[in-house]
Write a protein that holds these residues in place. Structure first.
Motif, PDB file in Angstrom:
ATOM      1  N   ASP A   1      -0.267   9.981   4.910  1.00  0.00           N
ATOM      2  CA  ASP A   1      -1.621   9.642   4.461  1.00  0.00           C
ATOM      3  C   ASP A   1      -2.117   8.359   5.089  1.00  0.00           C
ATOM      4  O   ASP A   1      -3.297   8.188   5.371  1.00  0.00           O
ATOM      5  N   PHE A   2      -1.168   7.445   5.261  1.00  0.00           N
ATOM      6  CA  PHE A   2      -1.584   6.141   5.772  1.00  0.00           C
ATOM      7  C   PHE A   2      -1.969   6.223   7.242  1.00  0.00           C
ATOM      8  O   PHE A   2      -2.858   5.528   7.702  1.00  0.00           O
ATOM      9  N   GLY A   3      -1.324   7.114   7.957  1.00  0.00           N
ATOM     10  CA  GLY A   3      -1.558   7.187   9.413  1.00  0.00           C
ATOM     11  C   GLY A   3      -0.653   6.226  10.137  1.00  0.00           C
ATOM     12  O   GLY A   3       0.159   5.543   9.529  1.00  0.00           O
ATOM     13  N   GLY A   4      -0.827   6.160  11.467  1.00  0.00           N
ATOM     14  CA  GLY A   4       0.056   5.319  12.286  1.00  0.00           C
ATOM     15  C   GLY A   4      -0.070   3.859  11.925  1.00  0.00           C
ATOM     16  O   GLY A   4      -1.161   3.294  11.967  1.00  0.00           O
TER      17      GLY A   4
ATOM     18  N   MET B   1      -2.592   0.959  14.029  1.00  0.00           N
ATOM     19  CA  MET B   1      -3.537   0.262  13.169  1.00  0.00           C
ATOM     20  C   MET B   1      -3.373  -1.244  13.328  1.00  0.00           C
ATOM     21  O   MET B   1      -4.342  -1.992  13.462  1.00  0.00           O
TER      22      MET B   1
ATOM     23  N   LEU C   1       1.309   4.167  -2.883  1.00  0.00           N
ATOM     24  CA  LEU C   1       1.027   5.558  -2.529  1.00  0.00           C
ATOM     25  C   LEU C   1       2.244   6.439  -2.829  1.00  0.00           C
ATOM     26  O   LEU C   1       2.141   7.515  -3.432  1.00  0.00           O
TER      27      LEU C   1
ATOM     28  N   HIS D   1       0.838  -1.197   0.000  1.00  0.00           N
ATOM     29  CA  HIS D   1       0.000   0.000   0.000  1.00  0.00           C
ATOM     30  C   HIS D   1       0.878   1.254   0.000  1.00  0.00           C
ATOM     31  O   HIS D   1       0.695   2.159  -0.803  1.00  0.00           O
TER      32      HIS D   1
END
Lengths: 904, 107
Positions: free
Chosen positions: A53-56, A60, A32, A28
Motif C-alpha cells: 500500500d505504501f509503495g516504493g 519516495m 498500516l 506509518h
C-alpha cells in the motif's frame, strides 16, 4: 523564498532529517500493518500488504530528498567525495595529472601576472580610457620627436584635448636643505602633465602650464614630489611645501605632493620628483632641432574622437611641420622626408609603456609557450582519463545497470575533471604567487622592484579561465566518450577485447596533438638554443673576465653638462688634474691589475658617432664611433694591439694630439696603406676640431651589441686631450676581488671629488650578458617547457600503450600461441609508435615553421625556418616516442599465452 | 483505479487537515482513501513529498507527538495561510468543475 531558505538549511541537517523521515515512514508502516493485523492477517502478511500500500519507499525518499534540499549541490558534493576517493586510489595518475596542470596553470598565471604588472594595469589617472600614447615613426619604425615639433603639434591638434611630453631623469642629482647630494628618479614634464592624466594632489598643488615657461637660471621654479618621498624625507609634514630642492644650477620650491595612488606615467619607473620641463631646460636646447627629444608624448582624446581619427590628423600635421621647420643639420645622417613620417596613436590607459615596448613581444612569446604547455598538459590528462575511463568501463556499466542515470555518470566523470583542474588551479595560483616576483626580476632586472606585482582581479580571472578551460578539456572529453559507451547499449562486463574504435581514434588523436604541439616547443627551443650559443660564442675582441665596471656621473658644479658646449680651459685643466689623480689612486688599490677611466663604457648603450674629416681631402667625411679613454684602458678591457702603440701617460693635454683606431676604420679609410702617422679631424663643435695623428691600430671588437653584424669603424682619443665628463671606470682585478675592489674604488672617487658619484656597479661580463638577457630567458623558458611537454607526451603515450597492452593481452596470447615471434609483437608496437611520430611530425612541422617565423626578431645567426633544427626536433620527438613505447612493448612480448587465454 | 490529478493531492490534504484537525501521515492517507472509496490509486508513500511541499509553502506545519499505538509520530496541522489557500483552491476547483460539466453537457 522561504522554501529556498529551508532547502539550504536542509543541506546542513541532512542526516538528522533523513532519520526523521525514516522514523515517520516506519511509524506509518507499523500503523498500516497493525490495521491489517486487526483484520485477522498474520504479521508477515500484514507487513507485506502495508509495504504494498505504501509503495516504493526508496524512490519516495529520493523524491522527498530532492524536494527537501538542493539536489544539484548534494549530488555534486557526493560526486566530489566519490572523486576524491577514486583519485586517492590512483595516486600516480592523480599526481601526474595535478602536477602537470599545476605547472601549466602556474606558468600561464605567472607570465600573465608579469605582463599585467608591466603593461596592462591602468595608471592611476582619471578616465584613463581617453589617454593615448603618441609614437612618432619613420618608415614605420619608432622615431624621435624634437621639442619644436612637439610644441607645433600641441598648438595645432584638434583631436586631442591636451598633450604633454616627458623627459626621464632616472638619476637626477638633487640636494635637499642640510643634506649631501643624492640621486633621485625624476621626470621633467610639460605643465599639462597632471591635468591631462587627471591626477590630484594629496597636499599643496600640482604643476600647471604657468609653471612650465622658459626662464633663466634665477627664475623661480616649482617642483612636485611623490607621496613616498614626502613620507620618507618629510614624515608627511606639510612644512615640506615651500622647502627648496637644489638641482645642478637651479633652486626649485616644492609646491605639492601627488596622491599616493599615482606612481608615475608608466609601469617600471617610479619618479619621486616632477619638474616643469621648459622651466629647467635651456632655451638653446629646446629650440634646437637636434637636441631635446622626448622619451614619450601622451595626450587625451577629445570626446567622440577615435584613435584612428587622431592618427590621421597628427600624421598630416607632423608632415606639414617638416615643411615649415628648417632642415636638420647634417649631424643626422639622413634627414627624414616628410612622406616617411607618421604619428602612431596608441592606447594609453596603461601609461607610456616603456616596458611594453621593450619586453612586450618577448612576454607575449612566453605566454604563448606556457599556454601551449597548459594545453598539452590538459590534453594529456584528458587522455589518461580516457584510458582510465575505458579501463573502468565494467564499473561504469555496472553502475548504469544498477540504475544510475546516464547523466549522473557523465556528471561524475566531469566532476573528476573539474576536481583535478581545480586542484591544479589552486596549487598553480599558489605557485604563481611565488614565481611572479622571480620572473619579473629575471626579465626586468632592477626595474622589477618598482612594479606592483600583487595579484589583481585580471590575474585571477586569467587563472580561473585557464582552470575552466582545463576542466572542460579534462572532464568533457571522457564524458562524451562515456555517452558513446551508453548509446552502444552494450554491457561490456569482462569484455575487454572489443573496444569501440571511436575511443581508440580519439586517444590517438589526442596523443598526436600533444606530440605536434611539443614539436613546436622543441623547435622553438632549438632555434633559441642556437641563438644563445651564437651570441655567447661571439668573439668579443676584448677580455670580459674579472673586470669591474662602475657607471659614474661627474656632477662637479660649473662647466657645461652638454657635449657640444665650450668650456673654459681652466675648467678643463682642473678636471684633467682630478682625473689623473683618480687614475693613479685606482691603480694603487690592492687587487687591481689595471684601471682606466672612459667617456662611456663598453656595452653601456651609450654611443657617439662623429664625422671624421680627412684633412687632405675634406670632401671625405665619414662617420665613426668615438670614445675618450685613459692610458690603461686597452690593457684593462683586454683589447689587442695590431700595429703601433696605444695611448700612454705621455699623451697629455699639451702633447701632440693622437688617436688609436680599429682595423675597420683603418681598412675603410686607408685600405692597404699604413694608417700610422696619418691624420684625421673629428668634426664636432668645441676646441677639439684639430687634426689627430694615428699612432696605433687595434683589433676589431664588439663595442655595444652582440647582434651587430659588422664591426663599425671606431676611434679612441686620450681622455687627457679631450677632457669630457667621464661616465665609466673599468678595473681589471684579481679573481674574487670584484666586490671589495668596487667598494674601495667608490671610496677613492669620493675622496678625490665628492661629486664623482657611482650610479651602478657591475662586471663587464654581466654587462655583456645583460644585452642578451631576453634571448637567454626565452631560451630557458622554451627549453624547460619544451622538455616538460615532451615528458608529458611520453607519459600520455606510455599510459595509452600500457592500456592497449592490457586490453589486447588475449589477442597477443593467441598470436603467440599460433607461433608468432615475440620480436614481431615488439615490432608491432614500435611500428605503431613510429607511425604516430610520423603523423605528429606531418602536422607539427608546418606549425613549428610558422612559430619559428614569428620568433625571427629574437633569433641570431640561425634562420627562422632552419631545416636542421626542425629535423633535430623531429628526431628528439621520435626518440621520445620510441622510449615511451619500450616498456609496454616489452611487457606485451612477455605475455604468457596460457595465462592470457585462461584469463578470459 | 486512476492516478491522482495534478494538484488534487495538495487540496485533498489541506481539506482533510482543515476538517479533521492535526493528523499524522498515516491518518491523512487513510482519510483520503476513505473519501475516494477505491476510485483512487494512491501509494500512501506519495503523500510525504506532498506534505513536505505544503510545509515549505507554509500552508501546513508539523510537530512531533504520540500516535495511537504510543509511538512518536509527526502530526500535521493546517496554518492560517493554508486555510486561505484552501478557500482559493476550492473556489478554483468548483469553478473549473462547473465550467467543465457545462462544457461536457453542451457538446
Amino acid at each position: 523564498m522561504r522554501a529556498v531558505v529551508q532547502r539550504i538549511a536542509a543541506l546542513f541537517r541532512r542526516r538528522h532529517l533523513d532519520d526523521q523521515l525514516d522514523e515517520e515512514v516506519r511509524g506509518h508502516l507499523d500503523l498500516l500493518a497493525a490495521e491489517y493485523e486487526r483484520r485477522g492477517l498474520t504479521p508477515e502478511q500484514a507487513r507485506h500488504l502495508a509495504r504494498r500500500d505504501f509503495g516504493g519507499v526508496e524512490p519516495m525518499k529520493e523524491v522527498y530528498r530532492d524536494r527537501r534540499g538542493l539536489p544539484i549541490v548534494e549530488t555534486f558534493a557526493q560526486d566530489v567525495r566519490y572523486t576524491v576517493r577514486a583519485l586517492a586510489q590512483h595516486r600516480w595518475f592523480s599526481a601526474v595529472a595535478v602536477l602537470s596542470l599545476t605547472l601549466g596553470i602556474a606558468g600561464t598565471t605567472t607570465v600573465f601576472s608579469v605582463m599585467d604588472a608591466a603593461m596592462l594595469r591602468p595608471i592611476a589617472g582619471r578616465n584613463v580610457g581617453g589617454l593615448v600614447v603618441l609614437e612618432p615613426r619613420r618608415n614605420q619604425e619608432r622615431f624621435i620627436l624634437f621639442n619644436p615639433e612637439f610644441e607645433a603639434l600641441r598648438g595645432r591638434t584638434q583631436t586631442l584635448s591636451g598633450m604633454f611630453a616627458v623627459a626621464e631623469q632616472p638619476f637626477l642629482k638633487v640636494e635637499f636643505p642640510g643634506e649631501p647630494p643624492s640621486y633621485i628618479a625624476a621626470s621633467l614634464v610639460s605643465g599639462t602633465y597632471f591635468d591631462v592624466l587627471g591626477v590630484t594632489p594629496s597636499a599643496g598643488r600640482l604643476l600647471t602650464a604657468s609653471d612650465d615657461r622658459l626662464a633663466g637660471p634665477d627664475a623661480p621654479c616649482a617642483a612636485v614630489i611623490s607621496d613616498a618621498l614626502w613620507r620618507r624625507r618629510f614624515a608627511r609634514d606639510r612644512r615640506a611645501l615651500g622647502s627648496v630642492v637644489r638641482l645642478r644650477d637651479r633652486d626649485c620650491a616644492i609646491v605639492g605632493v601627488v596622491k599616493a595612488a599615482f606612481t608615475g606615467h608608466q609601469a617600471g619607473s617610479v619618479p619621486e620628483l616632477w619638474l616643469p620641463l621648459r622651466n629647467v631646460s635651456e632655451r638653446r636646447v629646446l629650440e634646437s632641432q637636434t637636441q631635446a627629444f622626448y622619451a614619450g608624448v601622451m595626450g587625451r582624446l577629445n570626446p567622440g574622437v577615435t584613435r584612428e581619427q587622431a592618427e590621421a590628423e597628427l600624421t598630416t600635421l607632423y608632415r606639414e611641420i617638416q615643411a615649415l621647420e628648417p632642415p636638420l643639420p647634417p649631424t643626422l645622417r639622413q634627414p627624414p622626408k616628410p612622406s616617411e613620417l607618421s604619428m602612431g596613436v596608441l592606447p594609453g590607459a596603461a601609461g607610456m609603456g616603456g616596458l611594453r615596448r621593450q619586453f612586450g613581444d618577448a612576454l607575449a612569446m612566453m605566454l604563448a609557450a606556457v599556454a601551449l604547455v597548459l594545453l598539452i598538459a590538459a590534453i594529456n590528462v584528458a587522455n589518461l582519463q580516457l584510458a582510465r575511463g575505458a579501463a573502468r568501463a565494467p564499473e561504469l556499466a555496472t553502475r548504469l545497470a544498477l540504475g544510475a542515470s546516464r547523466w549522473r555518470l557523465i556528471r561524475q566523470l566531469a566532476t573528476e575533471g573539474a576536481v583535478i583542474a581545480l586542484a591544479g588551479g589552486l596549487t598553480g595560483v599558489g605557485l604563481a604567487i611565488i614565481l611572479t616576483p622571480r620572473l619579473a626580476s629575471v626579465v626586468f632586472g632592477a626595474r622589477a622592484a618598482s612594479l606592483d606585482l600583487s595579484v589583481d582581479v585580471r590575474v585571477l580571472l586569467a587563472a580561473s579561465a585557464a582552470t575552466m578551460l582545463t576542466a572542460l578539456l579534462v572532464g568533457v572529453i571522457p564524458a562524451v566518450r562515456l555517452s558513446a559507451l551508453h548509446s552502444s547499449r552494450r554491457l561490456p562486463l569482462g569484455d575487454r577485447s572489443r573496444e569501440s574504435p571511436g575511443s581508440q581514434r580519439l586517444m590517438r588523436t589526442l596523443i598526436v596533438a600533444q606530440c605536434a604541439l611539443s614539436l613546436l616547443l622543441v623547435t622553438a627551443s632549438g632555434l633559441l638554443l642556437q641563438t644563445s650559443l651564437r651570441l655567447s660564442g661571439i668573439e668579443l675582441g676584448f677580455d670580459s673576465g674579472h673586470v669591474v665596471l662602475l657607471e659614474i656621473a661627474d656632477e662637479t658644479p660649473g662647466g657645461s653638462p652638454s657635449f657640444s658646449a665650450r668650456e673654459t680651459p681652466d675648467t678643463r685643466a682642473r678636471r684633467a688634474a682630478a682625473y689623473r689623480l683618480v687614475d693613479e689612486r685606482l691603480n694603487a688599490i690592492p687587487g687591481v691589475q689595471s684601471s682606466s677611466l672612459s667617456w662611456y663604457g663598453l656595452f653601456s648603450m651609450n654611443d657617439l658617432w662623429t664625422t671624421l674629416v680627412d684633412p687632405r681631402r675634406t670632401s671625405d667625411r665619414r662617420e665613426a664611433r668615438m670614445n675618450f679613454v685613459s692610458s690603461l684602458y686597452f690593457d684593462t678591457v683586454g683589447m689587442r694591439l695590431v700595429r703601433g702603440r696605444t695611448i700612454t701617460e705621455a699623451d697629455q693635454f699639451e702633447a701632440p694630439r693622437v688617436a688609436v683606431i680599429n682595423e675597420s676604420l683603418a681598412r675603410q679609410r686607408f685600405g692597404d696603406r699604413d694608417p700610422i702617422g696619418a691624420q684625421l679631424t673629428p668634426d664636432f663643435p668645441g676646441d677639439e676640431d684639430r687634426p689627430v695623428t694615428i699612432v696605433g691600430v687595434l683589433e676589431d671588437a664588439r663595442y655595444n651589441s652582440l647582434r651587430e653584424t659588422t664591426t663599425g669603424p671606431m676611434v679612441w682619443l686620450p681622455l687627457q686631450q679631450a677632457v669630457y665628463r667621464i661616465t665609466s671606470v673599468e678595473l681589471r682585478v684579481q679573481s674574487g676581488a670584484e666586490a671589495a675592489v668596487s667598494q674601495q674604488a667608490a671610496a677613492v672617487l669620493r675622496s678625490v671629488n665628492p661629486y664623482l658619484m657611482v650610479r651602478r656597479s657591475t662586471t663587464l661580463a654581466d654587462q655583456v650578458q645583460g644585452t642578451a638577457a631576453r634571448e637567454r630567458l626565452l631560451f630557458t623558458v622554451s627549453t624547460a617547457f619544451g622538455g616538460f611537454a615532451l615528458l608529458l607526451a611520453a607519459i600520455g603515450l606510455h599510459g595509452t600503450l600500457a592500456y592497449k597492452v592490457a586490453r589486447r593481452t588475449r589477442e597477443i596470447g593467441v598470436r603467440l600461441a599460433l607461433g608468432a615471434q615475440r620480436s614481431s609483437v615488439v615490432g608491432m608496437f614500435f611500428t605503431d609508435a613510429l607511425a604516430l611520430a610520423a603523423t605528429s611530425a606531418a602536422i607539427g612541422v608546418p606549425i613549428a615553421l610558422a612559430a619559428g617565423w614569428s620568433l625571427r626578431a629574437f633569433l641570431f645567426g640561425v634562420a627562422p625556418r632552419d631545416p636542421l633544427t626542425v629535423a633535430a626536433a623531429c628526431g628528439v620527438l621520435t626518440i621520445t616516442v620510441l622510449m615511451a613505447s619500450c616498456v609496454p612493448a616489452f611487457r606485451a612480448s612477455r605475455v604468457d599465452p596460457v595465462t592470457a587465454l585462461r584469463s578470459e | 483505479m486512476d492516478e491522482v490529478p495534478y494538484g488534487a493531492l495538495d487540496l485533498m490534504v489541506l481539506k482533510t487537515l482543515d476538517g479533521m484537525g492535526p493528523l499524522h501521515g498515516y491518518g491523512i492517507a487513510r482519510r483520503i482513501e476513505q473519501i475516494a472509496e477505491g476510485s483512487l490509486a494512491l501509494n500512501q508513500g506519495t503523500i510525504y513529498p506532498a506534505l513536505l511541499r505544503l510545509e515549505q509553502k507554509g500552508w501546513i506545519k508539523s510537530d512531533w507527538g504520540m500516535s495511537e499505538n504510543n509511538r512518536r509520530a509527526r502530526f500535521y496541522a493546517i496554518t492560517r495561510a493554508g486555510k486561505k489557500q484552501l478557500s482559493i483552491e476550492s473556489d478554483l476547483w468548483s469553478r473549473t468543475l462547473a465550467m467543465m460539466s457545462r462544457l461536457l453537457e453542451e457538446s
